[in-house]
Design a protein around this motif. Sequence first.
Motif, PDB file in Angstrom:
ATOM      1  N   ASP A 150       0.855  -1.195   0.000  1.00 17.38           N
ATOM      2  CA  ASP A 150       0.000   0.000   0.000  1.00 17.38           C
ATOM      3  C   ASP A 150       0.885   1.236   0.000  1.00 17.38           C
ATOM      4  OD1 ASP A 150       0.904   0.288   2.671  1.00 17.38           O
ATOM      5  OD2 ASP A 150      -0.758  -0.944   3.379  1.00 17.38           O
ATOM      6  N   ASN A 151       0.225   2.397   0.039  1.00 17.22           N
ATOM      7  CA  ASN A 151       0.941   3.671  -0.014  1.00 17.22           C
ATOM      8  C   ASN A 151       1.385   4.151   1.354  1.00 17.22           C
ATOM      9  OD1 ASN A 151       1.946   6.052  -1.252  1.00 17.22           O
ATOM     10  ND2 ASN A 151       0.113   7.167  -0.583  1.00 17.22           N
ATOM     11  N   ILE A 152       0.909   3.530   2.425  1.00 16.40           N
ATOM     12  CA  ILE A 152       1.204   4.014   3.779  1.00 16.40           C
ATOM     13  C   ILE A 152       2.475   3.354   4.316  1.00 16.40           C
ATOM     14  CG2 ILE A 152       0.332   4.229   6.127  1.00 16.40           C
ATOM     15  CD1 ILE A 152      -2.501   4.200   4.952  1.00 16.40           C
ATOM     16  N   ALA A 153       2.447   2.072   4.466  1.00 16.00           N
ATOM     17  CA  ALA A 153       3.588   1.358   5.050  1.00 16.00           C
ATOM     18  C   ALA A 153       4.664   1.034   4.019  1.00 16.00           C
ATOM     19  CB  ALA A 153       3.112   0.071   5.717  1.00 16.00           C
ATOM     20  N   LYS A 154       4.262   0.961   2.758  1.00 15.74           N
ATOM     21  CA  LYS A 154       5.193   0.612   1.662  1.00 15.74           C
ATOM     22  C   LYS A 154       5.923  -0.702   1.980  1.00 15.74           C
ATOM     23  CE  LYS A 154       6.118   5.329   0.040  1.00 15.74           C
ATOM     24  NZ  LYS A 154       5.263   6.056   0.999  1.00 15.74           N
ATOM     25  N   TYR A 188       6.514   5.516  -7.590  1.00 19.27           N
ATOM     26  CA  TYR A 188       7.555   5.980  -6.679  1.00 19.27           C
ATOM     27  C   TYR A 188       8.923   5.972  -7.380  1.00 19.27           C
ATOM     28  CZ  TYR A 188       3.922   4.504  -3.395  1.00 19.27           C
ATOM     29  OH  TYR A 188       2.728   4.313  -2.752  1.00 19.27           O
ATOM     30  N   LYS A 189       9.778   6.845  -6.857  1.00 22.17           N
ATOM     31  CA  LYS A 189      11.177   6.905  -7.303  1.00 22.17           C
ATOM     32  C   LYS A 189      12.070   6.771  -6.080  1.00 22.17           C
ATOM     33  CE  LYS A 189      14.588   9.785  -9.722  1.00 22.17           C
ATOM     34  NZ  LYS A 189      15.005   8.683 -10.590  1.00 22.17           N
ATOM     35  N   TYR A 190      13.124   5.956  -6.206  1.00 24.64           N
ATOM     36  CA  TYR A 190      14.009   5.710  -5.069  1.00 24.64           C
ATOM     37  C   TYR A 190      15.176   6.679  -5.080  1.00 24.64           C
ATOM     38  CZ  TYR A 190      16.924   3.270  -1.670  1.00 24.64           C
ATOM     39  OH  TYR A 190      17.687   2.953  -0.569  1.00 24.64           O
ATOM     40  N   ASP A 191      15.451   7.267  -3.907  1.00 25.67           N
ATOM     41  CA  ASP A 191      16.584   8.177  -3.706  1.00 25.67           C
ATOM     42  C   ASP A 191      17.674   7.414  -2.967  1.00 25.67           C
ATOM     43  OD1 ASP A 191      18.374  10.189  -3.290  1.00 25.67           O
ATOM     44  OD2 ASP A 191      16.962  11.572  -2.336  1.00 25.67           O
ATOM     45  N   SER A 192      18.756   7.088  -3.651  1.00 30.03           N
ATOM     46  CA  SER A 192      19.825   6.291  -3.032  1.00 30.03           C
ATOM     47  C   SER A 192      20.523   7.052  -1.921  1.00 30.03           C
ATOM     48  CB  SER A 192      20.843   5.870  -4.103  1.00 30.03           C
ATOM     49  OG  SER A 192      20.232   5.055  -5.079  1.00 30.03           O
ATOM     50  N   GLY A 193      20.614   8.386  -2.045  1.00 22.42           N
ATOM     51  CA  GLY A 193      21.269   9.177  -0.997  1.00 22.42           C
ATOM     52  C   GLY A 193      20.453   9.207   0.283  1.00 22.42           C
ATOM     53  N   THR A 223       1.728   8.680 -15.386  1.00 17.18           N
ATOM     54  CA  THR A 223       2.347   8.174 -16.608  1.00 17.18           C
ATOM     55  C   THR A 223       3.573   7.343 -16.248  1.00 17.18           C
ATOM     56  OG1 THR A 223       1.604  10.127 -17.796  1.00 17.18           O
ATOM     57  CG2 THR A 223       3.324   8.803 -18.836  1.00 17.18           C
ATOM     58  N   PHE A 224       3.614   6.134 -16.740  1.00 10.27           N
ATOM     59  CA  PHE A 224       4.733   5.250 -16.440  1.00 10.27           C
ATOM     60  C   PHE A 224       5.929   5.632 -17.308  1.00 10.27           C
ATOM     61  CE2 PHE A 224       7.101   1.423 -15.694  1.00 10.27           C
ATOM     62  CZ  PHE A 224       6.680   1.007 -14.448  1.00 10.27           C
ATOM     63  N   SER A 225       7.113   5.783 -16.681  1.00  7.12           N
ATOM     64  CA  SER A 225       8.326   6.189 -17.384  1.00  7.12           C
ATOM     65  C   SER A 225       9.511   5.427 -16.823  1.00  7.12           C
ATOM     66  CB  SER A 225       8.544   7.702 -17.259  1.00  7.12           C
ATOM     67  OG  SER A 225       8.746   8.058 -15.907  1.00  7.12           O
ATOM     68  N   LEU A 226      10.692   5.739 -17.355  1.00  8.35           N
ATOM     69  CA  LEU A 226      11.908   5.060 -16.917  1.00  8.35           C
ATOM     70  C   LEU A 226      12.362   5.487 -15.531  1.00  8.35           C
ATOM     71  CD1 LEU A 226      13.958   5.220 -20.250  1.00  8.35           C
ATOM     72  CD2 LEU A 226      12.741   3.253 -19.309  1.00  8.35           C
ATOM     73  N   SER A 227      11.822   6.559 -15.007  1.00  9.79           N
ATOM     74  CA  SER A 227      12.211   7.027 -13.678  1.00  9.79           C
ATOM     75  C   SER A 227      11.440   6.335 -12.562  1.00  9.79           C
ATOM     76  CB  SER A 227      11.996   8.542 -13.576  1.00  9.79           C
ATOM     77  OG  SER A 227      10.633   8.866 -13.794  1.00  9.79           O
ATOM     78  N   VAL A 228      10.510   5.452 -12.889  1.00 11.03           N
ATOM     79  CA  VAL A 228       9.714   4.750 -11.884  1.00 11.03           C
ATOM     80  C   VAL A 228      10.518   3.565 -11.363  1.00 11.03           C
ATOM     81  CG1 VAL A 228       7.584   3.495 -11.437  1.00 11.03           C
ATOM     82  CG2 VAL A 228       7.566   5.474 -12.967  1.00 11.03           C
ATOM     83  N   ASP A 229      10.610   3.463 -10.028  1.00  9.78           N
ATOM     84  CA  ASP A 229      11.319   2.351  -9.384  1.00  9.78           C
ATOM     85  C   ASP A 229      10.398   1.457  -8.572  1.00  9.78           C
ATOM     86  OD1 ASP A 229      13.831   3.222 -10.375  1.00  9.78           O
ATOM     87  OD2 ASP A 229      13.951   4.701  -8.754  1.00  9.78           O
ATOM     88  N   ALA A 230       9.220   1.920  -8.216  1.00  6.27           N
ATOM     89  CA  ALA A 230       8.293   1.114  -7.416  1.00  6.27           C
ATOM     90  C   ALA A 230       6.870   1.576  -7.693  1.00  6.27           C
ATOM     91  CB  ALA A 230       8.615   1.231  -5.934  1.00  6.27           C
ATOM     92  N   VAL A 231       5.916   0.673  -7.430  1.00  7.05           N
ATOM     93  CA  VAL A 231       4.496   0.987  -7.623  1.00  7.05           C
ATOM     94  C   VAL A 231       3.694   0.381  -6.474  1.00  7.05           C
ATOM     95  CG1 VAL A 231       4.681   1.088 -10.141  1.00  7.05           C
ATOM     96  CG2 VAL A 231       4.094  -1.086  -9.018  1.00  7.05           C
ATOM     97  N   ALA A 232       2.512   0.907  -6.330  1.00  8.70           N
ATOM     98  CA  ALA A 232       1.518   0.319  -5.426  1.00  8.70           C
ATOM     99  C   ALA A 232       0.226   0.174  -6.217  1.00  8.70           C
ATOM    100  CB  ALA A 232       1.309   1.207  -4.212  1.00  8.70           C
ATOM    101  N   ILE A 233      -0.430  -0.956  -6.069  1.00  8.97           N
ATOM    102  CA  ILE A 233      -1.663  -1.186  -6.817  1.00  8.97           C
ATOM    103  C   ILE A 233      -2.862  -0.818  -5.938  1.00  8.97           C
ATOM    104  CG2 ILE A 233      -0.623  -2.969  -8.246  1.00  8.97           C
ATOM    105  CD1 ILE A 233      -1.941  -5.070  -6.473  1.00  8.97           C
ATOM    106  N   PHE A 282      11.835   6.271  -0.606  1.00 13.42           N
ATOM    107  CA  PHE A 282      11.029   6.398  -1.818  1.00 13.42           C
ATOM    108  C   PHE A 282      10.205   7.685  -1.740  1.00 13.42           C
ATOM    109  CE2 PHE A 282      11.942   1.882  -1.701  1.00 13.42           C
ATOM    110  CZ  PHE A 282      12.096   1.542  -3.037  1.00 13.42           C
ATOM    111  N   SER A 283      10.097   8.337  -2.871  1.00 14.08           N
ATOM    112  CA  SER A 283       9.288   9.557  -2.955  1.00 14.08           C
ATOM    113  C   SER A 283       8.228   9.383  -4.029  1.00 14.08           C
ATOM    114  CB  SER A 283      10.165  10.772  -3.278  1.00 14.08           C
ATOM    115  OG  SER A 283      10.866  10.575  -4.494  1.00 14.08           O
ATOM    116  N   ASP A 284       7.028   9.959  -3.790  1.00 10.96           N
ATOM    117  CA  ASP A 284       5.926   9.849  -4.743  1.00 10.96           C
ATOM    118  C   ASP A 284       6.212  10.671  -5.983  1.00 10.96           C
ATOM    119  OD1 ASP A 284       3.410   8.465  -3.269  1.00 10.96           O
ATOM    120  OD2 ASP A 284       4.611   9.616  -1.830  1.00 10.96           O
ATOM    121  N   LEU A 285       5.861  10.124  -7.122  1.00  8.49           N
ATOM    122  CA  LEU A 285       5.941  10.848  -8.385  1.00  8.49           C
ATOM    123  C   LEU A 285       4.577  11.454  -8.693  1.00  8.49           C
ATOM    124  CD1 LEU A 285       8.051   8.369 -10.574  1.00  8.49           C
ATOM    125  CD2 LEU A 285       8.807  10.509  -9.543  1.00  8.49           C
ATOM    126  N   PRO A 286       4.517  12.774  -8.920  1.00  2.00           N
ATOM    127  CA  PRO A 286       3.215  13.430  -9.147  1.00  2.00           C
ATOM    128  C   PRO A 286       2.701  13.215 -10.564  1.00  2.00           C
ATOM    129  CG  PRO A 286       4.972  15.039  -9.263  1.00  2.00           C
ATOM    130  CD  PRO A 286       5.634  13.734  -8.905  1.00  2.00           C
TER     131      PRO A 286
END
Length: 225
Positions: A147-151, A186-191, A202-212, A195-199
């Motif tokens: 889910d979007n809460i606990a990830k 979501y996009k993952y920040d290695s530093g 549209t699915f793109s190459l910058s997507v690293d995770a999803v929630a259904i 994970f941060s939400d993508l506003p």
Amino acid sequence: MNSEVDGLRVNYSEYVLCVNMSLLRPFPAVVIILNYIQLAESGGGVTYRKHTVNRSPDKPSNASPKRSSPEAKRNDREKLNNTTKNLPRPPTLPLFVTHSAKNNSKVISNALCWTCLSGVPDRPQQQQALKAISNNTAQQYIILFRDNIAKKFRGIYTYDNVSEKLTKIFGKGPKTIAHNMISHLYKYDSGARSFSDLPTQTFSLSVDAVAIKNELWRKAGVFPC
């Protein structure tokens, strides 16, 4: 002053000069000066030569430049062309560069090791997930959250650009995920190791995770949770 003694004419100045010269021989500089004085009294003099430099006559200003014949011009043009042909030419670059597909396998591996499955109890599942990624040749991997809460981690998917679907390679969840099933990207920040939400939806190459969508998890028998 001159005088005659026993029929001889004596020049007292010359006599005195000779006597003085004999006395001043130890002093060469004084002797030279007295020699100059003697030459001046006898009507002589010192002659100076003026050194002249031979200079070539200046060219007349109205001289017209030498004109080259048409044949000479043609030869010069041929030499110039041969010289430019031998010069190295810069490499030709394409106007448009096709970028290679993004491979986020390292990003997903870091997310599994540092965020999703970083605990000691999750170590066996972490190793299985990393092995599934290393045995696959996909360019883009996607992590599935509950889910979007606990990830909470559920599985790993690969994205196909042709079918535009996600296909499961490890974990729990539906075998394939379409765009209409996704609720968050979501996009993952290695530093920051988060994970941060993508506003966007549209699915793109910058997507690293999803929630259904949550209702998909509630349907019994569709897939194990």
